[in-house]
Enzyme design. Structure first.
Site, PDB file in Angstrom:
ATOM      1  N   GLY A 152       0.919 -51.481 -14.212  1.00 25.64           N
ATOM      2  CA  GLY A 152       2.039 -51.292 -13.299  1.00 25.64           C
ATOM      3  C   GLY A 152       1.555 -50.788 -11.954  1.00 25.64           C
ATOM      4  N   CYS A 153       2.409 -50.957 -10.948  1.00 22.44           N
ATOM      5  CA  CYS A 153       2.016 -50.578  -9.590  1.00 22.44           C
ATOM      6  C   CYS A 153       1.889 -49.054  -9.457  1.00 22.44           C
ATOM      7  CB  CYS A 153       2.997 -51.154  -8.579  1.00 22.44           C
ATOM      8  SG  CYS A 153       4.740 -50.872  -8.971  1.00 22.44           S
ATOM      9  N   TYR A 154       2.878 -48.309  -9.956  1.00 23.45           N
ATOM     10  CA  TYR A 154       2.776 -46.844  -9.872  1.00 23.45           C
ATOM     11  C   TYR A 154       1.581 -46.325 -10.676  1.00 23.45           C
ATOM     12  CZ  TYR A 154       7.466 -46.356  -7.730  1.00 23.45           C
ATOM     13  OH  TYR A 154       8.561 -46.393  -6.901  1.00 23.45           O
ATOM     14  N   THR A 156      -1.214 -47.775 -11.266  1.00 21.22           N
ATOM     15  CA  THR A 156      -2.440 -48.058 -10.509  1.00 21.22           C
ATOM     16  C   THR A 156      -2.638 -47.033  -9.402  1.00 21.22           C
ATOM     17  OG1 THR A 156      -2.288 -50.427 -10.993  1.00 21.22           O
ATOM     18  CG2 THR A 156      -3.593 -49.787  -9.063  1.00 21.22           C
ATOM     19  N   GLY A 157      -1.571 -46.804  -8.619  1.00 23.06           N
ATOM     20  CA  GLY A 157      -1.673 -45.853  -7.507  1.00 23.06           C
ATOM     21  C   GLY A 157      -1.887 -44.425  -7.965  1.00 23.06           C
TER      22      GLY A 157
END
Lengths: 345, 345, 345, 345
Positions: A152-154, A156-157
């Site tokens: 997921g994007c969150y 990863t960040g």
């Protein structure tokens, strides 16, 4: 040339996959699907591809797609692609799934958070979590992995800045790690909703799903061995692309700015897509690129560190990372098709 | 009608004062100053006022202004108005200063953080900190206050949600309070700079002045008696107006959602400009209004609370609050000129 | 206090009516309807009204609304309110309709452009077109008008600058008048659609409905007596509010800048909501206000004039104008509730 | 590898040149200049290049640059590079000048419009106007051109749609051609000014330099042989990149939609960077790419055509076109480094 298909090609991650694959020297895109626009030229739905991609959208037919392609990016919404993924795996294909369906190792956790039964639980243990900076060895050519659960994007960040510190043993896990993460609106997908309608978003900022966001169990699973507690607050930010994640990290012992930076550089000094910088990362500097920019800041007294990461949610947070995973799985140069800067400004 | 002058009328807080004063029934604007545009009609610099305000901008002449006006809003940059403020106080006028010059009680702290000598240190103890929800009694008519230091925008957005919890004794001051505050670009003033140039800001997000922002000592001064430690991270948000402040509050004992809400409502149930809400505040809902929307969220385990406030930095964070202070000082209805909703969407 | 109801209160024009009515001294809002959110507090759907409006949304029941209110603003989509409007007129109420249903005088033209039958054609001739600068006398108290067709946003932004020139006889009607009009996204309403989804709009600009926009026959009807031909191109502009309309006007004889300005000032010098300015109007300067800013520019050779107008599509282009019409119909000060500047910046 | 230098590398067109050159397989960037930031790493000023470009900014020293590089892109402001360009031409280098200095053929016209003397008038006749779709033959390898005057952004967006129609002889030159062109803010350069300060731009739209924009004589020069009159209105649009140009074209005889399209396709069917489309072009679809999207629309009666073009002002309107010119001059594939889609959304 490796033959590629994309299931769910007209959403934002699908469109971004096409953009990036068009610059990749070792692949050929042979099939694209869309339930709503089947029969239309893809350029009807994605006019930015005019003159560059002549494919016609088809309804998802897993068997036909398996016959056409060697590797399939599944960019469908969660729950929509489970059966197809099983079919592709059974047909000997490699699948990179950009949905949440194969990220959680426990079908039960999945069912709790996604309010839906899991139809391919036997694949959960076979899937590798496609965060190359943490799982490069498992993903790489030769290990025989055929199902990659693209993060997921969150997560990863969050995980990229967080992991080296947890690994270092310097985090005080008795105190909560605060994660304050602001995401551009493409992160909410292409389907129009009230909360993504232009005037509802523009000139605003709002937190949502406090304590209940589905990326929370994904983060927790990845850091489970460290026994750390996280508090996660996501926001809808009135820009198209990017997630800026700030982590407030409790430390066991005061650490200097240099000691903090060393923890990052020890982990990441050879990573092609991690840039360690000294000033606060700006989303502008990663737009359109596969970079994750990270900076760390000591605080007065040194009992806490502030970590900030910037990614483009559609690139390193989704489609770029998926291609990075493809490159690893195929034994290619990890940077292929992902090289170079983003768009500025 | 009370005669009003504004020193520094063409900046954003000056313009916002005029916008609000034009709706106020008990005042008359008689003088406006601008060093750069003296001699021009104010509508040259602020065309939105065409047909509504016919004044001509003058150079700042404290004596002349004191002769014209009974109450002066000083909307100059810090250090620019100190001498004038002293002159006005000596001339018996009431001054509401929107700069940082009279907010800190210690001239030494001021000089450390603002890199400038303080030329009117004797006024620091006479100035009242103009946050009505905390200092209403000191500000109100009858107390004879004549110098009000209007709070900074970040301190307003931080102190309003934070104060009731500190007062309640429930905050675990052994752990840091994290303040993550995102501000629209008008907060950076009207003077063009590289970091406020449209393409540098638009489609970006970036933290700045981590640990070094000048509003930090202002926040610390106000909560000094509670012995709490704060970590403060401000951001430049690509919108015009608004500050969304998220506070991560360590608690001594787990508190339920209802207990947390009670702490807020006990303090604020009769406040005209505080709205306690159940969902996460959105900057859109306060744009152009003097409201501060606040919500609190319990976290799993209850060891931390998440507090979010939303204000318009130019209204409750500056000019609206200044008028609220004027209303109190004059013994008028506190809502006068500030009533009603903002602009939506 | 006049009792007011709003049918369709949760759309953008409905919300804007409430915002403006809350500042109006002579009215009381007694009823608000919404088909989708009936039974909910209006503040659920419009949280910016928290603390300011305590009404509960009801399903549209024309009879009940007629019993509650003396004047009804109908802010429904076109075709949705026709029957109700007839009922209210029959019940002796005054109706200001913000939809397109009563703007065109010919039911046949309506049916052609709106692809729907007209269910109250007998009211078309009774309705007055609510553009006060052109029809003030017909609208005003004493004339007994009870149905006002509030103009469309594009026609308002077009007709106000255009009308004085057509009336002057100086326009060369053998050549086309070009109208190039850029609108903020609130003009497209509150219902989320693909083309108003934030990432589809933000950082873009696109013309739409070239030659086919439904506001074209409305413009043509109003200028029919002048035999002029217009070409009309509307655009979706990535901002919340405002329509900037540029008209390229062919002239019979070369006119100087002063002669052009005189044509405007002759017509509008006493208008409370028209501001004639010398520099190009900026949407920023009218946001939130009922002003229409107009400028005219001669071109080299003088054979054409460039006219530019700026309005806020939700105020002068919809709800503000509706209140202006109410003020006239009731014999009140035309500026009541509409005075003062908008929000800047 | 061809050695390249960029004079004025930290402005937006300089930064965009670097972005594009990093994807170009036949060049090596060896020198970058900046008067303000000489001595700093280029990544200090352009952090999006971190990890990708390690050059240090130097003051402009024409001789040194000529020693380092074979081809120089001059991305300085107008008047700043004239002497250097002469020096480079004398030293046998190839120069692509992105400023306005060599676009006008007449030094006198230049001096009138730019309020500055021209210091290299002898080069004006040697310079080729770098619009490949009109001047490909003159630009191409073998013709020995060494100075290319890269077109302005507005002229590019105007001339590409306009030229085929003028050439066709179908335009009624007795009537004015109206050009209504909306530009993103990067078109105004990187130096912060009041009218490009974020809050002054955001949520606004404004025309500027009506009848006086310096790109007007450039357009007029290119169409001089056709005896056509143009009216040109540019706007500041609150987005980063893109120019949407609408042309209202008077026709001698009514033309059908198909006849209009044929005029475009006859001219452009083999052009690599022109895309003829059927729906109105959207700036979103060209962001970051070198495409110019063009559509034409017949109007009722057929006496006028509406032409709309979309370009990215920094790519096809500046740096992309400069690289296209370099490719032609060097005899390379015209698409080299410019292939592929832009960023969407």
């Amino acid at each position: 040339m490796l033959k590629i298909a994309i299931a769910g090609a007209t959403g934002y991650t699908g469109a971004e996959l096409i953009r990036l694959l068009l610059r990749h020297s070792k692949v050929e895109l042979v099939g694209v699907t869309s339930e709503q626009s089947a029969g239309e030229k893809i350029t009807n739905r994605l006019p930015f591809l005019t003159g560059l991609c002549d494919l016609t959208l088809e309804k998802l037919d897993p068997v036909r797609l398996a016959n056409q392609a060697d590797l399939i990016f599944c960019a469908l919404s969660h729950t929509q692609g489970m059966h197809a993924v099983r079919e592709w795996i059974d047909a000997g294909k490699t699948v990179i799934d950009l949905s949440a369906d194969f990220r959680l190792k426990s079908a039960k956790t999945y069912e709790t958070w996604y309010n839906a039964p899991h139809h391919a639980p036997e694949l959960l243990q076979k899937a590798v979590y496609g965060l190359p900076e943490l799982y490069r060895e498992e993903i790489s050519f030769g290990k025989g992995v055929r199902l990659i659960a693209n993060p997921g994007c969150y997560p990863t960040g969050t995980l990229l800045p967080l992991y080296p510190f947890l690994k270092s043993g310097e985090v005080d896990t008795a105190r909560e790690i605060v994660i304050d993460a602001k995401s551009g609106i493409t992160g909410a997908g292409r389907t129009p909703k009230d909360h993504t309608h232009f005037p509802q978003v523009n000139e605003g900022l709002v937190a949502y799903n406090i304590g209940t966001h589905r990326h929370l169990p994904e983060i927790e699973q990845q850091i489970a061995s460290f026994n750390a507690k996280v508090i996660f607050t996501p926001y809808l930010l009135p820009i198209n692309r990017g997630i800026l994640t700030t982590l407030y990290l409790p430390l066991k012992h005061p650490l200097s700015q240099n000691e903090l930076k060393l923890i990052l550089s020890d982990q990441y000094k050879n990573e092609p897509f991690i840039r360690l910088i000294d000033s606060p990362p700006n989303l502008k500097d990663v737009t359109g690129s596969n970079f994750c920019d990270i900076a760390v800041f000591a605080t007065e007294g040194g009992r806490m560190a502030i970590l900030i990461s910037a990614i483009d949610n559609l690139v390193k947070g989704a489609s770029g990372q998926a291609i990075q995973n493809m490159n690893l799985v195929m034994g290619w140069n990890e940077r292929e098709g992902l090289d170079g800067p983003g768009l500025y400004p």
